[in-house]
Design a protein around this motif. Structure first.
Motif, PDB file in Angstrom:
ATOM      1  N   PRO A 141       0.824  -1.204   0.000  1.00  0.00           N
ATOM      2  CA  PRO A 141       0.000   0.000   0.000  1.00  0.00           C
ATOM      3  C   PRO A 141       0.862   1.259   0.000  1.00  0.00           C
ATOM      4  O   PRO A 141       1.872   1.330   0.700  1.00  0.00           O
ATOM      5  N   GLY A 142       0.461   2.221  -0.814  1.00  0.00           N
ATOM      6  CA  GLY A 142       1.176   3.481  -0.897  1.00  0.00           C
ATOM      7  C   GLY A 142       2.286   3.519  -1.929  1.00  0.00           C
ATOM      8  O   GLY A 142       2.867   4.579  -2.161  1.00  0.00           O
ATOM      9  N   ALA A 143       2.589   2.385  -2.551  1.00  0.00           N
ATOM     10  CA  ALA A 143       3.658   2.357  -3.562  1.00  0.00           C
ATOM     11  C   ALA A 143       3.277   3.252  -4.734  1.00  0.00           C
ATOM     12  O   ALA A 143       2.168   3.173  -5.260  1.00  0.00           O
ATOM     13  N   LEU A 144       4.210   4.106  -5.147  1.00  0.00           N
ATOM     14  CA  LEU A 144       4.028   4.942  -6.329  1.00  0.00           C
ATOM     15  C   LEU A 144       4.533   4.151  -7.524  1.00  0.00           C
ATOM     16  O   LEU A 144       5.650   3.616  -7.494  1.00  0.00           O
ATOM     17  N   LEU A 145       3.720   4.079  -8.573  1.00  0.00           N
ATOM     18  CA  LEU A 145       4.006   3.187  -9.695  1.00  0.00           C
ATOM     19  C   LEU A 145       3.973   3.922 -11.029  1.00  0.00           C
ATOM     20  O   LEU A 145       3.131   4.799 -11.248  1.00  0.00           O
ATOM     21  N   THR A 146       4.870   3.529 -11.916  1.00  0.00           N
ATOM     22  CA  THR A 146       4.899   4.042 -13.277  1.00  0.00           C
ATOM     23  C   THR A 146       4.987   2.856 -14.225  1.00  0.00           C
ATOM     24  O   THR A 146       5.785   1.947 -14.006  1.00  0.00           O
ATOM     25  N   ILE A 147       4.156   2.874 -15.268  1.00  0.00           N
ATOM     26  CA  ILE A 147       4.224   1.845 -16.310  1.00  0.00           C
ATOM     27  C   ILE A 147       4.735   2.501 -17.583  1.00  0.00           C
ATOM     28  O   ILE A 147       4.234   3.545 -18.003  1.00  0.00           O
ATOM     29  N   ARG A 148       5.737   1.865 -18.168  1.00  0.00           N
ATOM     30  CA  ARG A 148       6.268   2.274 -19.476  1.00  0.00           C
ATOM     31  C   ARG A 148       5.977   1.130 -20.444  1.00  0.00           C
ATOM     32  O   ARG A 148       6.038  -0.041 -20.058  1.00  0.00           O
ATOM     33  N   SER A 149       5.671   1.476 -21.686  1.00  0.00           N
ATOM     34  CA  SER A 149       5.263   0.485 -22.684  1.00  0.00           C
ATOM     35  C   SER A 149       6.041   0.665 -23.980  1.00  0.00           C
ATOM     36  O   SER A 149       6.413   1.788 -24.339  1.00  0.00           O
ATOM     37  N   HIS A 150       6.273  -0.456 -24.668  1.00  0.00           N
ATOM     38  CA  HIS A 150       6.871  -0.418 -26.001  1.00  0.00           C
ATOM     39  C   HIS A 150       6.369  -1.616 -26.806  1.00  0.00           C
ATOM     40  O   HIS A 150       5.817  -2.568 -26.255  1.00  0.00           O
ATOM     41  N   VAL A 151       6.551  -1.549 -28.097  1.00  0.00           N
ATOM     42  CA  VAL A 151       6.111  -2.594 -29.024  1.00  0.00           C
ATOM     43  C   VAL A 151       7.266  -3.567 -29.244  1.00  0.00           C
ATOM     44  O   VAL A 151       8.414  -3.144 -29.372  1.00  0.00           O
ATOM     45  N   VAL A 152       6.946  -4.868 -29.287  1.00  0.00           N
ATOM     46  CA  VAL A 152       7.984  -5.864 -29.566  1.00  0.00           C
ATOM     47  C   VAL A 152       7.765  -6.579 -30.896  1.00  0.00           C
ATOM     48  O   VAL A 152       8.674  -7.230 -31.408  1.00  0.00           O
ATOM     49  N   LYS A 153       6.558  -6.441 -31.475  1.00  0.00           N
ATOM     50  CA  LYS A 153       6.295  -7.076 -32.769  1.00  0.00           C
ATOM     51  C   LYS A 153       5.121  -6.367 -33.426  1.00  0.00           C
ATOM     52  O   LYS A 153       4.131  -6.049 -32.760  1.00  0.00           O
ATOM     53  N   VAL A 154       5.246  -6.163 -34.737  1.00  0.00           N
ATOM     54  CA  VAL A 154       4.154  -5.582 -35.519  1.00  0.00           C
ATOM     55  C   VAL A 154       3.772  -6.594 -36.589  1.00  0.00           C
ATOM     56  O   VAL A 154       4.611  -6.996 -37.410  1.00  0.00           O
ATOM     57  N   GLY A 155       2.526  -7.042 -36.563  1.00  0.00           N
ATOM     58  CA  GLY A 155       2.020  -7.975 -37.569  1.00  0.00           C
ATOM     59  C   GLY A 155       1.133  -7.267 -38.579  1.00  0.00           C
ATOM     60  O   GLY A 155       1.073  -6.036 -38.621  1.00  0.00           O
ATOM     61  N   ARG A 156       0.416  -8.034 -39.364  1.00  0.00           N
ATOM     62  CA  ARG A 156      -0.491  -7.461 -40.361  1.00  0.00           C
ATOM     63  C   ARG A 156      -1.630  -6.705 -39.694  1.00  0.00           C
ATOM     64  O   ARG A 156      -1.949  -5.584 -40.055  1.00  0.00           O
ATOM     65  N   SER A 157      -2.230  -7.344 -38.694  1.00  0.00           N
ATOM     66  CA  SER A 157      -3.382  -6.735 -38.026  1.00  0.00           C
ATOM     67  C   SER A 157      -3.200  -6.641 -36.511  1.00  0.00           C
ATOM     68  O   SER A 157      -4.104  -6.200 -35.816  1.00  0.00           O
ATOM     69  N   SER A 158      -2.048  -7.034 -36.021  1.00  0.00           N
ATOM     70  CA  SER A 158      -1.860  -7.048 -34.568  1.00  0.00           C
ATOM     71  C   SER A 158      -0.508  -6.482 -34.173  1.00  0.00           C
ATOM     72  O   SER A 158       0.401  -6.371 -34.997  1.00  0.00           O
ATOM     73  N   ILE A 159      -0.429  -6.144 -32.920  1.00  0.00           N
ATOM     74  CA  ILE A 159       0.850  -5.751 -32.337  1.00  0.00           C
ATOM     75  C   ILE A 159       1.035  -6.533 -31.046  1.00  0.00           C
ATOM     76  O   ILE A 159       0.067  -6.918 -30.387  1.00  0.00           O
ATOM     77  N   THR A 160       2.275  -6.794 -30.724  1.00  0.00           N
ATOM     78  CA  THR A 160       2.642  -7.372 -29.438  1.00  0.00           C
ATOM     79  C   THR A 160       3.405  -6.298 -28.703  1.00  0.00           C
ATOM     80  O   THR A 160       4.318  -5.686 -29.268  1.00  0.00           O
ATOM     81  N   PHE A 161       2.991  -6.043 -27.468  1.00  0.00           N
ATOM     82  CA  PHE A 161       3.670  -4.997 -26.704  1.00  0.00           C
ATOM     83  C   PHE A 161       3.973  -5.479 -25.300  1.00  0.00           C
ATOM     84  O   PHE A 161       3.351  -6.402 -24.787  1.00  0.00           O
TER      85      PHE A 161
END
Length: 142
Positions: free
Chosen positions: A72-92
């Motif tokens: 409880p009380g932890a300050l959190l940050t989420i960072r995101s990036h892409v690891v794969k780009v497909g025809r209709s999808s992405i993996t991140f």
């Protein structure tokens, strides 16, 4: 994370999010990663997609690794990036870290498909979205 990752969530582990063992319950990790996903996918779809109610995203797989107890009380940050780009999808990939100490609390990896909400089917990424996804692409991540 890398220079190609973007901040997609900043928050706190409120006491009401914690279970009887004194750490954040898994349902709240999922909610934070989901909120971060909306940010990332919005950046990829672009501002022009905000008014297009006929298209969206459909997550087809998510895996979360829990690496460090979140109290409880932890300050959190989420960072995101892409690891794969497909025809209709992405993996991140997303990393949840302590905002002050940088400790890795959890990592999520998700596959999401661009989706026609009327036809209920995956559709190809448009060229602008593909370019934005590729700008966040990190080779050999995770």
């Amino acid at each position: 994370m890398t220079e190609r990752s973007i901040v997609t969530f900043v928050g706190v582990a409120h006491p009401w999010m914690c279970d009887t063992m004194g750490h954040m319950n898994v349902r709240h990790y999922a909610a934070m990663f989901d909120d971060a996903s909306f940010q990332l996918l919005g950046h990829i779809a672009g501002a022009e997609a905000a008014d297009d109610t006929g298209k969206g995203w459909a997550d087809v797989r998510t895996e979360i690794e829990y690496k460090h107890e979140t109290k409880p009380g932890a300050l959190l940050t989420i960072r995101s990036h892409v690891v794969k780009v497909g025809r209709s999808s992405i993996t991140f990939e997303q990393e949840m870290r302590g905002s002050l100490d940088g400790v890795l609390h959890a990592r999520a990896r998700t596959v999401s498909a661009r989706f026609d909400l009327v036809a209920r089917a995956a559709i190809a990424l448009d060229p602008a979205a593909r370019a934005r996804a590729e700008a966040l692409l990190v080779e050999n991540a995770g």
